[in-house]
Design an enzyme around this catalytic site. Structure first.
Site, short mmCIF file in Angstrom:
data_model
loop_
_atom_site.label_atom_id
_atom_site.label_comp_id
_atom_site.label_asym_id
_atom_site.label_seq_id
_atom_site.Cartn_x
_atom_site.Cartn_y
_atom_site.Cartn_z
N HIS A 47 4.80 -1.03 -3.05
CA HIS A 47 3.71 -0.06 -3.23
C HIS A 47 3.92 0.75 -4.52
O HIS A 47 3.00 0.98 -5.30
CB HIS A 47 3.68 0.93 -2.05
CG HIS A 47 3.09 0.38 -0.78
ND1 HIS A 47 1.82 -0.13 -0.72
CD2 HIS A 47 3.60 0.29 0.47
CE1 HIS A 47 1.56 -0.52 0.54
NE2 HIS A 47 2.64 -0.28 1.29
N HIS B 111 10.00 -2.78 0.64
CA HIS B 111 8.56 -2.78 0.93
C HIS B 111 7.87 -1.62 0.21
O HIS B 111 6.89 -1.82 -0.51
CB HIS B 111 8.36 -2.67 2.45
CG HIS B 111 6.92 -2.58 2.88
ND1 HIS B 111 6.20 -3.67 3.29
CD2 HIS B 111 6.06 -1.52 2.95
CE1 HIS B 111 4.96 -3.29 3.61
NE2 HIS B 111 4.85 -1.99 3.41
N GLU B 112 8.39 -0.42 0.38
CA GLU B 112 7.77 0.74 -0.27
C GLU B 112 7.86 0.63 -1.79
O GLU B 112 6.99 1.12 -2.51
CB GLU B 112 8.43 2.05 0.20
CG GLU B 112 8.33 2.32 1.72
CD GLU B 112 6.90 2.31 2.27
OE1 GLU B 112 5.96 2.56 1.49
OE2 GLU B 112 6.74 2.04 3.47
N GLU C 189 -1.47 -3.09 0.09
CA GLU C 189 -0.57 -3.72 1.06
C GLU C 189 -0.11 -5.09 0.54
O GLU C 189 1.01 -5.52 0.82
CB GLU C 189 -1.29 -3.85 2.41
CG GLU C 189 -0.39 -3.97 3.62
CD GLU C 189 0.54 -2.78 3.82
OE1 GLU C 189 1.66 -3.00 4.29
OE2 GLU C 189 0.16 -1.63 3.49
#
Lengths: 497, 497
Positions: B264, B260-261, B290
């Site tokens: 980003h 997930h990170e 996001e």
């Protein structure tokens, strides 16, 4: 009210310097290589901001007005330190500051590969530009403060120190040490040394280092140990960041490096908290700072009592090796390893007996260039002559192990070198003084009781910050003016008794 | 020349923001606890400095003059973004900014223990003060920009977004998702799940995470992975710092957190380098940000093709466990684990199907309080009602798993929550668009070929920075306006097909 405004301004400068210190640590320890360009830009903007605040004309006004206000002696000392910083920061024209900064950056970046390539011819013009600008800086400061040109540069590291005094101290060492070195080497030639054979896992080295750091008083609530290519002590007093590097074939290098940096760190961690963000609350000088790391490393940790304390932990950390090599892992053998004296080319690898000769050489050379008695082109020849005389080694044609070995000159740190040896002299005086004050010290060290020692240093040195001048600090802590006697007695006691 | 002066000023602000980002990362990841007080002081001084530069009246003058200069479309877009930032930064009186900052700090610090103690009574007055000031902020911004009060707060995270549109989107989800959730849960109840049994060494989890990060395109020359209590993506585009935390009993949590990170991080690393230090070169909005992490995590990494690719690496990382638990370490079982749908109290633990309901609840509540239709004292009851309706769960008396679970409100981030779900909607639209553009995508993912996918995202999203409005960016990338259709199709396809 002017004093209050002034200290509020200093607090803001201290905050931005805090940020600069942490980001500087990050660059050396954490930053991935691709982040370098943006980081350089960010840091130079921040440093420019700090410089602009430090030279804000209001500081001059506040200073004049604050002098007429009723102040405590500590506040007066703070005013003195603020004024000193302000006068230095405003003494140089902005274009000279920028020219120096960019010449240093160019020279230092080129130096990394030029040193590896032994490329003096490529390096010389860049270094010449640095020294040309440092001469200009020295002249400007010399006129402003009415002191000799070299002294004006040294003053930024050693406030108030004069080369006339350094000459006397260093001459005494240059005259005495060569024959002492010869005696020590002859004597040590008869000793049997057992070099511990590795490999020694990095994780075990790190754990051992941290265990010993904690034992001697490093506060891990206010600091960290990490890894970097060049070991250093950075961060801020409430958050001191020391670094080391690990060699899997030799644990002794990193271990003593960590203890050395811990000496710096304990000084920072115990600076007076009442003046945390004010100039009077900062470390007194680079020489005094170096005295704390050398006191820790040379006077305490390389001594036999400390080895009695540390050897069981070393044996625990490297249990398999210790069992297989019983003769290598004894307090006696480790002490011998850690007090070996050798004539070598490289300053950072030198033992405490030959070290002052490496420093004196650099002092003689940089002073001659700044004062105009020599040129950058003469440096290799001067270096060779001094090395011949001091340590009987030739550096003819060997620039990388000679005049190109240190980052100091390429990075513009001219006038810094004396601090190393001034620190060694101070450390030796402190060691004699604390032995008088704490007659049980050796036994305490061997038992791992460092509180009495640390309390003594805290009272005499750490908690003083910059309240006293360096001379007053040394005299009040040791009862003697700065000199070479204690250091020479230490050498004779440790190596020739 | 005004545009040039303006961008030079922005560059200096960007440099200090760079420093602020790195020091913020350090505080969360590296700083020893004792360094906190001095650090808070240092960071608030730095942020004050940045704020002073951002509100410098010269910016307004430069903006007006630059508008009359001949500029490229990119430069015009940059001017638009600079003006937007300047108008927002100067819209609030300094004493309100400071009051908000100090109320947030107090509330957030108290929240840590109050949440653990389920202490709503203690928390309420602090949160009331935060909301009171955020109402003032909303009113001031509303007057200045002529938009609704809640929208004025949301605008700092989602430029240009209006609650009228959010209402429509969220209503559609609130009406549709509960019955879908019921169907999915009924269907998943028939599946057999094998939960991998640990312990799983932290080092092995970390190595696996880094290997998968590199596979999907994280550039370790321009970033790092570290550990922190709350995972986040920080740093700067040239040096992106993502973090995770490890649970030795469950490797799946950290693994998906890291991916997930990484979503980003890839967005940050690919922002347009020509405008690195300018507002137009920054990420478009929190919703778009996001969308990139959710695209990576939800659309790609929790899907079966990615699990085909990743499972052999997972088996390698935990070889002993994989051999002993063959049924747990299959692509099928891992996909099932990673797509499990459950009604729960906690937003951050929620799956992608229930998540929008958690967000919509928060949006309804915070909007009502800002618009004056509810008071902070009403929040627990409102929360309970919404949770009953949305997920059939009661939070009566259970504040810590209810309205006190998130740090957003205590820290003053009112208007942020919609971004999570806007991001999920955008991610689903991007996924449909990229599937049309790259018909072989699933096969490529299963083989670990992420270049075509990354190139598509780079062209359509990453390299655009803030050149386009969010709406224009979504339309140009996906061919459709922002809506809920793609997301709902995704849910049906993944969970009910």
């Amino acid at each position: 009210v002017s004093y209050r405004d002034l200290t509020a301004h200093m607090r803001r400068i201290s905050s931005l310097s805090h940020v600069s210190a942490i980001v500087g640590w990050d660059e050396a320890v954490m930053m991935p290589t691709g982040g370098g360009e943006a980081r350089a830009q960010a840091m130079s903007t921040l440093d420019g901001q700090i410089h602009a605040m430090a030279t804000d004309p209001r500081v001059g006004d506040w200073l004049q007005a604050a002098k007429r206000e009723p102040l405590t002696p500590e506040q007066q000392a703070n005013l003195r330190e603020i004024e000193r910083g302000y006068r230095r920061a405003t003494a140089l024209p902005q274009d000279l500051v920028e020219a120096i900064s960019s010449a240093q950056l160019r020279c230092q970046q080129a130096w990394r590969s030029q040193r590896a390539d032994n490329d003096w011819a490529g390096h010389e013009p860049l270094l010449e530009e640095v020294f040309r600008l440092k001469r200009e800086e020295a002249s400007a400061l010399s006129e402003r403060f009415g002191i000799a040109r070299y002294d004006a540069l040294m003053d930024s590291f050693e406030p108030g120190m004069q080369s006339a005094r350094v000459d006397v101290l260093f001459s005494a060492l240059e005259q005495t040490l060569p024959s002492l070195i010869e005696q020590v080497i002859a004597r040590q030639a008869r000793e049997t040394l057992y070099k511990p054979q590795g490999p020694f896992e990095t994780a075990a080295q790190r754990d051992l280092g941290m265990r010993l750091m904690a034992s001697i008083g490093f506060d891990f609530e206010h600091g960290r140990l990490d890894t970097s290519h060049h070991p250093f002590c950075g961060g801020v007093p409430d958050d001191v960041r020391i670094t080391t590097r690990y060699n899997e074939h030799d644990f002794t290098e990193s271990l003593m490096g960590v203890l050395h940096e811990t000496g710096h760190a304990k000084y920072e961690q115990h600076l007076p908290s009442d003046f945390r963000d004010q100039p009077v609350g900062m470390a007194r000088s680079m020489g005094v700072h170096e005295s704390q790391s050398l006191f820790q490393e040379m006077q305490i940790c390389r001594g036999r009592p400390f080895m009695e304390f540390a050897t069981p932990m070393v044996r625990e950390a490297f249990a398999t090796h210790a069992v297989a090599q019983p003769l290598a892992f004894t307090p006696e053998n480790l002490t011998r390893l850690y007090t070996r004296v050798e004539r070598g080319f490289i300053r950072v690898d030198a033992d405490e007996v030959t070290y002052p000769l490496h420093v004196a050489l650099r002092y003689r050379v940089e002073k001659a260039v700044i004062e105009g008695q020599a040129e950058v082109a003469d440096i290799p020849e001067l270096w060779h002559e001094h090395m011949q005389r001091a340590l009987a080694l030739s550096t003819a044609g060997n620039f990388k192990d000679g005049c190109m070995q240190d980052v100091h000159w390429p990075s513009g740190a001219v006038g810094y070198f004396p601090s190393y040896t001034l620190g060694a002299l101070i450390a030796a005086q402190l060691f004699e003084a604390v032995h008088t004050a704490l007659p049980e010290l050796n036994a305490q060290i061997a038992r791992g009781e460092f509180e009495p020692l640390n309390a003594w240093l805290d009272t005499r040195v750490w908690s003083k910050g910059s309240l006293l001048s360096t001379d007053a600090l040394i005299e009040s802590a040791t009862g003697h003016a700065l000199g070479t006697d204690a250091f020479l007695r230490h050498v004779k006691r440790r190596y020739l008794a």
